[in-house]
Design an enzyme around this catalytic site. Sequence first.
Site, short mmCIF file in Angstrom:
data_model
loop_
_atom_site.label_atom_id
_atom_site.label_comp_id
_atom_site.label_asym_id
_atom_site.label_seq_id
_atom_site.Cartn_x
_atom_site.Cartn_y
_atom_site.Cartn_z
N LYS A 191 0.86 -1.19 0.00
CA LYS A 191 0.00 0.00 0.00
C LYS A 191 0.89 1.24 0.00
O LYS A 191 1.51 1.58 1.00
CB LYS A 191 -0.92 0.04 1.23
N GLU A 267 9.53 1.03 10.79
CA GLU A 267 10.60 2.03 10.59
C GLU A 267 9.94 3.39 10.73
O GLU A 267 9.13 3.76 9.87
CB GLU A 267 11.21 1.90 9.18
N CYS A 301 13.41 10.99 7.33
CA CYS A 301 13.33 10.45 8.70
C CYS A 301 14.63 10.65 9.46
O CYS A 301 14.64 10.87 10.66
CB CYS A 301 12.95 8.98 8.66
N GLU A 400 9.09 15.85 15.63
CA GLU A 400 9.51 15.75 14.23
C GLU A 400 8.69 16.73 13.40
O GLU A 400 7.47 16.61 13.30
CB GLU A 400 9.26 14.31 13.74
P1 NAP Z 1 2.20 8.23 7.99
O1 NAP Z 1 1.17 9.27 8.09
O2 NAP Z 1 2.47 7.39 9.18
O3 NAP Z 1 1.78 7.32 6.74
C1 NAP Z 1 2.57 6.26 6.32
C2 NAP Z 1 1.70 5.24 5.61
O4 NAP Z 1 0.75 4.73 6.55
C3 NAP Z 1 0.88 5.82 4.46
O5 NAP Z 1 0.80 4.85 3.44
C4 NAP Z 1 -0.47 6.05 5.11
O6 NAP Z 1 -1.55 6.06 4.20
C5 NAP Z 1 -0.56 4.85 6.03
N1 NAP Z 1 -1.49 5.01 7.15
C6 NAP Z 1 -1.94 6.16 7.73
N2 NAP Z 1 -2.79 5.87 8.72
C7 NAP Z 1 -2.90 4.52 8.79
C8 NAP Z 1 -3.64 3.61 9.61
N3 NAP Z 1 -4.45 4.04 10.59
N4 NAP Z 1 -3.49 2.29 9.41
C9 NAP Z 1 -2.66 1.83 8.45
N5 NAP Z 1 -1.96 2.64 7.61
C10 NAP Z 1 -2.07 3.98 7.79
O7 NAP Z 1 3.62 8.82 7.55
P2 NAP Z 1 3.93 9.81 6.36
O8 NAP Z 1 3.44 11.16 6.77
O9 NAP Z 1 3.47 9.23 5.07
O10 NAP Z 1 5.53 9.76 6.31
C11 NAP Z 1 6.32 10.50 7.13
C12 NAP Z 1 6.77 9.69 8.33
O11 NAP Z 1 7.50 8.54 7.89
C13 NAP Z 1 7.76 10.47 9.20
O12 NAP Z 1 7.45 10.26 10.54
C14 NAP Z 1 9.11 9.85 8.84
O13 NAP Z 1 10.09 9.99 9.84
C15 NAP Z 1 8.72 8.43 8.63
N6 NAP Z 1 9.74 7.71 7.83
C16 NAP Z 1 10.54 6.80 8.45
C17 NAP Z 1 11.54 6.14 7.73
C18 NAP Z 1 12.41 5.10 8.38
O14 NAP Z 1 12.98 4.29 7.65
N7 NAP Z 1 12.54 5.09 9.70
C19 NAP Z 1 11.71 6.41 6.36
C20 NAP Z 1 10.88 7.34 5.77
C21 NAP Z 1 9.88 7.98 6.52
P3 NAP Z 1 -2.08 7.48 3.62
O15 NAP Z 1 -1.00 7.99 2.76
O16 NAP Z 1 -3.30 7.12 2.90
O17 NAP Z 1 -2.33 8.37 4.81
#
Ligand code: NAP
Length: 497
Positions: A191, A267, A301, A400
């Site tokens: 997804k 992650e 991240c 963050e």
């Molecule tokens: P996010 O809001 O957590 O969303 C990530 C994914 O989860 C998206 O595909 C999102 O779908 C989905 N999602 C949202 N709510 C969900 C739920 N209740 N149940 C299941 N899936 C759900 O994060 P983001 O804003 O896309 O990305 C930024 C974050 O990613 C930051 O915190 C960053 O630090 C972290 N990140 C971490 C790493 C690492 O390797 N540690 C690498 C890159 C990014 P939708 O798009 O439809 O909302």
Amino acid sequence: MLDKTVQDWRVMAAGLDIEGRAFINGRYENALSGQTRATLNPADGSQLAVVASCGPEDADRAVTIARETFESGVWAGMAPADRKMVLVRWAELIETHADEIALLECLDVGKPIADTTAVDVPSAVRTIRWSGEAIDKVYDEISPTSKDCLALIQRLPLGVVAAIVPWNFPLSTTAWKLAPSLATGNSVLLKPASNTPLSALRIASLASEAGLPDGVLQVLPGPGGSLGRHLALHDDIDGLTFTGSTEVGKRLMQFSGESNLKRTFLELGGKSPNIVFADADLEKAATMAAVAVFYNGGQTCTAGTRLIVEEPVREEFLELVIAKSRAWMPGDPLDPATAMGPLIDAAQLEVVDDYVGVGCAEGARLVAGGRALREDSGGCYYEPTIFAAVENRMRIAQEEIFGPVMSVIGFSSAEEAVAIANDSIYGLAGAVWSRDINTAHKVAAAVRVGTMGINNYFGGDITVPFGGFKQSGNGRDKSMHAFDDYTELKTTWIEFD
Ligand code: NAP
């Protein structure tokens, strides 16, 4: 690639035939409900494509297909050397279509074309090729038991795996999840983030072209709150691999516990410390301090958003970093000269701007940036922004922000630098800069993060694991260690007469 001009890329973008349907059982299909969502170009707000918006019913169908595919052994039962050939061919096909995929990623995410051509696509290719090449070099074990018995320890695929990825590095994180999960024989549902589904949809059909059997990889775009949640709660999914925010990661752990205890690897976010001692190569450290925060508009991240500087050089170093930040003024991502593009969308721009207000209200000193730019473009651009006189207890140092905002904090001793670095719920990455290897090594050892640089930032390679301590997650992407997340160990105990 980089011999192309902005005009060349614009012409190519105008001619793109963008696929927005889900990839299910080897074919592109609409969502069963017929629902769609527009994906926008963050550079100018224009509509790029209409994308299928899958729901729980699509997930159920795809899980059934994935389960059948897994049980049939068409992929899981294939010799690792044959799986390798498919993955290597897939990597080659992505390479063949590198410009097109780099362009899609640039348009969908707002990443500079210079980065998508030089970093995102080559890194995805290398990840898939390396994991394919590695998988037929992985041996199982025989334990050192007595001569009357034989205990075989085998690594087996989990079965059906769901991967949920974010919008900031869509292609890279997709490759980090798909390469090891497919190499180890699982059937996988991906997804992508709702904002950025295009590169994953494009490479899915290339996997089929490379020989991946139908149903082994399926890509379902759709909302996290419904589709993602349904996958995480699904009783017939054996493993869940996630990259995204800590907030959503915590929910996914709960969903696993509320359903079938699927293996869940996360992650998550970060607030990484970048520690500069007075004896460091200050010029190099300042250049990299700016890269550490402003690369990808701070939507990284591992961004080194807490710049922790030894007091005697704090003001001098701050001036250097402010000067370096000017190279990061945002521009058109299709222009090969652009280093920083727009933020992903208007909502993220508002989050960043609100945090800048919070920093000012908390008493930090805004010394650079702090405003939206290029508003006439229709895109979401923000200036590289620096706060000085930050205290680590402030929200801008603890939370963050996910934008181009740096917080500069002073320290007086190595112990204090380590204490500040570790005073965070996160533990993803960090760096220390010093010409004294004793100081650098001791500080690097004491900072509790998954990846630490000494006199570098963003060091990384497919050969080394990537993941976090504390609330930055529990899984490891990349390297042979990634195979652990997608396999179970099984013992077969044989006794002889
Ligand atoms: P996010 O809001 O957590 O969303 C990530 C994914 O989860 C998206 O595909 C999102 O779908 C989905 N999602 C949202 N709510 C969900 C739920 N209740 N149940 C299941 N899936 C759900 O994060 P983001 O804003 O896309 O990305 C930024 C974050 O990613 C930051 O915190 C960053 O630090 C972290 N990140 C971490 C790493 C690492 O390797 N540690 C690498 C890159 C990014 P939708 O798009 O439809 O909302």
